[in-house]
Design a protein around this motif. Structure first.
Motif, mmCIF file in Angstrom:
data_model
loop_
_atom_site.group_PDB
_atom_site.id
_atom_site.type_symbol
_atom_site.label_atom_id
_atom_site.label_comp_id
_atom_site.label_asym_id
_atom_site.label_seq_id
_atom_site.Cartn_x
_atom_site.Cartn_y
_atom_site.Cartn_z
ATOM 1 N N VAL A 48 0.843 -1.192 0.000
ATOM 2 C CA VAL A 48 0.000 0.000 0.000
ATOM 3 C C VAL A 48 0.877 1.241 0.000
ATOM 4 C CG1 VAL A 48 -1.956 -1.092 1.144
ATOM 5 C CG2 VAL A 48 -0.142 -0.074 2.526
ATOM 6 N N LEU B 280 0.837 6.599 6.693
ATOM 7 C CA LEU B 280 -0.375 5.848 7.032
ATOM 8 C C LEU B 280 -1.063 5.375 5.760
ATOM 9 C CD1 LEU B 280 -2.197 7.848 9.854
ATOM 10 C CD2 LEU B 280 -0.881 5.737 10.076
ATOM 11 N N ALA B 281 -1.489 4.140 5.776
ATOM 12 C CA ALA B 281 -2.262 3.613 4.655
ATOM 13 C C ALA B 281 -3.647 4.247 4.637
ATOM 14 C CB ALA B 281 -2.375 2.095 4.763
ATOM 15 N N TRP C 216 -6.892 4.097 7.468
ATOM 16 C CA TRP C 216 -6.524 3.838 8.850
ATOM 17 C C TRP C 216 -6.757 5.106 9.687
ATOM 18 C CZ3 TRP C 216 -3.741 -0.509 11.096
ATOM 19 C CH2 TRP C 216 -3.682 -1.613 10.239
ATOM 20 N N ALA D 129 -7.596 -0.135 12.121
ATOM 21 C CA ALA D 129 -7.804 -0.637 10.758
ATOM 22 C C ALA D 129 -9.269 -0.846 10.413
ATOM 23 C CB ALA D 129 -7.062 -1.956 10.575
ATOM 24 N N THR E 105 -11.042 0.152 7.192
ATOM 25 C CA THR E 105 -10.653 -0.539 5.969
ATOM 26 C C THR E 105 -11.328 -1.909 5.839
ATOM 27 O OG1 THR E 105 -8.738 -1.724 6.906
ATOM 28 C CG2 THR E 105 -8.396 0.556 6.185
ATOM 29 N N ILE F 20 -3.462 -7.110 7.306
ATOM 30 C CA ILE F 20 -3.119 -5.705 7.522
ATOM 31 C C ILE F 20 -1.613 -5.471 7.583
ATOM 32 C CG2 ILE F 20 -5.302 -5.182 8.655
ATOM 33 C CD1 ILE F 20 -3.981 -5.469 11.342
ATOM 34 N N ALA G 104 0.184 -2.345 5.864
ATOM 35 C CA ALA G 104 0.178 -1.045 6.538
ATOM 36 C C ALA G 104 1.345 -0.934 7.511
ATOM 37 C CB ALA G 104 -1.144 -0.835 7.269
#
Length: 216
Positions: free
Chosen positions: A53, A74-75, A78, A108, A111, A202, A205
């Protein structure tokens, strides 16, 4: 993307309490537990099959949700939230793990996954010793493997391990990295998840945070 609103700060975010219950109280300190044996350095951690990501925002710098000694990407999706007054002894069971105090958690759930990136600080290093103390205080850590790596620009120590939660009676994967920050402090970024499948989903991330870490 539109600028995300700064999350409301509370003494201990409800998400922190819920997250710790979901992860089977994995961050509850257990100072009397024997140290888990360290696996050989050559052991390779399980890698995520989810795609990498890109950063949609930065956490840790001026004007971000959490004031930290480092910043990282940060993805998308989030949600970060600072932990206010984490030194309060009333909440020590939730906010301390070994020598570390939690400062920020990144959720998370927006998402579609159940897990957190949590940022912890230790007053004094070195990073390896701080991370070892953090892991020893986890919930029945096993299969512990340390390796020296890099988190963005700084040298870092990374650990992968498993914990066994008493509430869920399940073993699941965990990982964290530690870097030295200003004035001798150490920052630990830990990735948890509801279970091992969520943890692996996850993981990108976490890898993003590790690869973009910068001291402030």
């Amino acid at each position: 993307m539109p600028e995300r609103a700064r999350p409301t700060r509370t003494a201990v975010p409800a998400a922190l309490v819920a997250g710790l219950l979901l992860t089977a109280c994995g961050t509850t300190p257990k100072p009397d537990a024997p140290a888990a044996p360290t696996a050989p350095e050559k052991t390779t951690a399980t890698k995520s099959t989810a795609p990498a990501v890109k950063a949609a925002a930065t956490l840790g710098g001026p004007g971000t949700a959490c004031a930290l000694p480092v910043s990282f990407g940060l993805a998308e999706g989030w949600k970060p939230e600072a932990v206010d007054d984490p030194e309060n002894p009333e909440f020590a069971a939730l906010t301390r793990q070994g020598p570390a105090v939690v400062r920020c958690e990144v959720d998370a759930k927006p998402t579609g996954n159940v897990g957190y990136l949590r940022v912890w600080t230790v007053a004094k290093g070195p990073a390896r010793a701080a991370l070892e103390g953090f892991v020893k205080a986890a919930d029945k850590p096993s299969a512990v493997t340390y390796r020296e790596t890099r988190a963005g620009a700084p040298a870092a120590t990374e650990v992968t391990y498993t914990t066994h939660g008493e509430l869920t009676d399940e073993t699941k994967e965990q990982r964290a990295f530690a870097v030295s920050a200003r004035e001798g402090a150490v920052v630990i970024v830990h990735l948890g998840g509801l279970d091992t499948d969520e943890h692996r989903a996850i993981l990108p991330a976490y890898e993003l945070a590790k690869s973009t870490t910068k001291p402030l």
